[in-house]
Scaffold this active site. Structure first.
Site, PDB file in Angstrom:
ATOM      1  N   LYS A 127       7.250  -0.671  10.447  1.00 10.92           N
ATOM      2  CA  LYS A 127       8.293  -1.593  10.015  1.00 10.92           C
ATOM      3  C   LYS A 127       7.809  -2.438   8.836  1.00 10.92           C
ATOM      4  O   LYS A 127       8.544  -2.685   7.879  1.00 10.92           O
ATOM      5  CB  LYS A 127       8.715  -2.510  11.184  1.00 10.92           C
ATOM      6  CG  LYS A 127       9.549  -1.765  12.222  1.00 10.92           C
ATOM      7  CD  LYS A 127       9.705  -2.503  13.536  1.00 10.92           C
ATOM      8  CE  LYS A 127      10.393  -1.591  14.553  1.00 10.92           C
ATOM      9  NZ  LYS A 127      10.441  -2.090  15.904  1.00 10.92           N
TER      10      LYS A 127
ATOM     11  N   GLN B 201       9.161  -7.160  19.450  1.00 11.10           N
ATOM     12  CA  GLN B 201       8.842  -5.760  19.761  1.00 11.10           C
ATOM     13  C   GLN B 201       8.804  -5.542  21.281  1.00 11.10           C
ATOM     14  O   GLN B 201       8.110  -6.250  22.002  1.00 11.10           O
ATOM     15  CB  GLN B 201       7.483  -5.401  19.121  1.00 11.10           C
ATOM     16  CG  GLN B 201       7.086  -3.958  19.279  1.00 11.10           C
ATOM     17  CD  GLN B 201       8.034  -2.991  18.555  1.00 11.10           C
ATOM     18  OE1 GLN B 201       8.433  -3.217  17.420  1.00 11.10           O
ATOM     19  NE2 GLN B 201       8.388  -1.906  19.223  1.00 11.10           N
TER      20      GLN B 201
ATOM     21  N   ASP C   7      18.159  -6.321  15.590  1.00 10.45           N
ATOM     22  CA  ASP C   7      17.989  -5.167  16.488  1.00 10.45           C
ATOM     23  C   ASP C   7      19.330  -4.810  17.151  1.00 10.45           C
ATOM     24  O   ASP C   7      19.475  -3.725  17.715  1.00 10.45           O
ATOM     25  CB  ASP C   7      16.985  -5.533  17.605  1.00 10.45           C
ATOM     26  CG  ASP C   7      15.698  -4.739  17.492  1.00 10.45           C
ATOM     27  OD1 ASP C   7      15.689  -3.724  16.777  1.00 10.45           O
ATOM     28  OD2 ASP C   7      14.708  -5.130  18.142  1.00 10.45           O
TER      29      ASP C   7
END
Ligand code: NAP
Length: 285
Positions: free
Chosen positions: A53, A97, A120
């Site tokens: 990322k 995460q 997300d």
């Protein structure tokens, strides 16, 4: 003849090049898209995803800030950090995460993120907006899958889409996005009785189970469009999907490979969401 392969990696590269140009124009207006990634603990897979990322963010020009915290971090400390980032006007996207250590309740953390920074697309507000077909941050893997299908001008409307797997991050939302595109959707999961029959009926087959060679070519319909989301390591340590690629390729009309399929698209859609977030924050002033 064999299927046409949908190379997510190439499409992702093309999209990232466009984003790079867009970000450079935004920077001229003083808009610097910023993504903050929180990584808790030492899980090697999570570390590697986060690295991917960061690398992609660097390429596009998105400012990626990584906050690494020890495994023992309390839920309260994490909530306080998220609150701080929610208030920080320079931060456009917050990504925690997953998975989190067992002592931290994942849903509590997801719900603590300001929906306007939920790049997300996991917050219940984002999920609800997606469900009702409203503009929102779409979850990155499902969004990447739809983008891949559209890049090939594949008609989704009217098709029977069968989704194997019903996780909150892949299976459920990809089915919802296909439904929003007017597909007829069937979900299969570990308690499904007649899975083989259903798989054989799929015009579009999305497989998100996490088991090597879960689907073999002889199970699918001639001409099916096959999207393999799975990421597994085989005996020799090689990355493989959930679908037996060589046999499925002979029957399918389109197929995504692993690696180089859905994976690179997931990160690309995260960057897309971050850039959108920066633009709407700027528009709101
Ligand atoms: P998950 O949360 O473990 O969900 C797996 C799903 O598969 C569950 O719904 C489960 O059913 C179903 N399942 C398991 N065994 C089955 C069986 N024998 N028959 C039918 N269904 C079965 O996994 P996930 O997070 O969705 O991820 C799935 C895979 O995609 C993993 O390999 C993951 O690494 C990969 N992934 C890739 C990306 C990417 O960007 N490429 C992103 C996310 C995930 P139940 O609900 O009944 O248990």
């Amino acid at each position: 003849m064999g299927a046409e392969i949908i190379y997510g990696k190439e499409l992702a590269q093309e999209l990232r090049l466009n984003m790079k140009q867009e970000v450079s124009k935004l920077k001229e207006q003083g808009i610097i898209p910023k993504l903050t990634v929180i990584l808790i603990g030492e899980d090697p897979a999570s570390k590697s995803y986060v690295k991917g990322k960061q690398k992609a963010s660097d390429f596009v020009g998105v400012d990626a800030d990584l906050i690494e915290l020890p495994n023992e971090t309390s839920e309260q400390t994490l909530l306080e950090l998220i609150d701080k980032l929610n208030q920080d006007q320079t931060v456009n996207g917050i990504l925690v995460q997953l998975p989190l250590p067992k002592h931290i309740e994942e849903q509590t953390i997801i719900e603590a993120i300001d929906p306007s920074k939920d790049v997300d697309g996991f917050h219940p507000i984002s999920v609800g907006r997606m469900l009702t077909g409203k503009d929102t941050f779409l979850p990155c893997t499902p969004f990447g899958i739809i983008t891949m299908l559209k890049s090939k001008d594949i008609t989704i409307e009217g098709k029977h889409a069968v989704i194997v797997g019903r996780s909150n991050i892949v299976g459920k939302p990809v089915g919802q996005l296909l439904l929003n595109e007017n597909a007829t959707v069937t979900y299969c999961h570990s308690r499904t009785n007649n899975m083989d029959e259903l798989i054989k009926m799929a015009d579009i087959l999305i497989v998100a189970v996490g088991k090597e060679t879960f689907i073999h070519g002889d199970q699918i319909k001639e001409g099916a469009i096959v999207v393999d989301v799975g990421v597994n390591r085989n005996e020799s340590g090689k990355l493989v999907g959930d679908v037996h690629f060589d046999s499925a390729k002979e029957k399918a009309s389109y197929i995504t490979p692993v690696p180089g399929g859905v994976g690179p698209m997931t990160i690309t859609m995260l960057l897309h969401n971050t850039i959108q977030s920066a633009k709407s924050a700027h528009a709101k002033g």
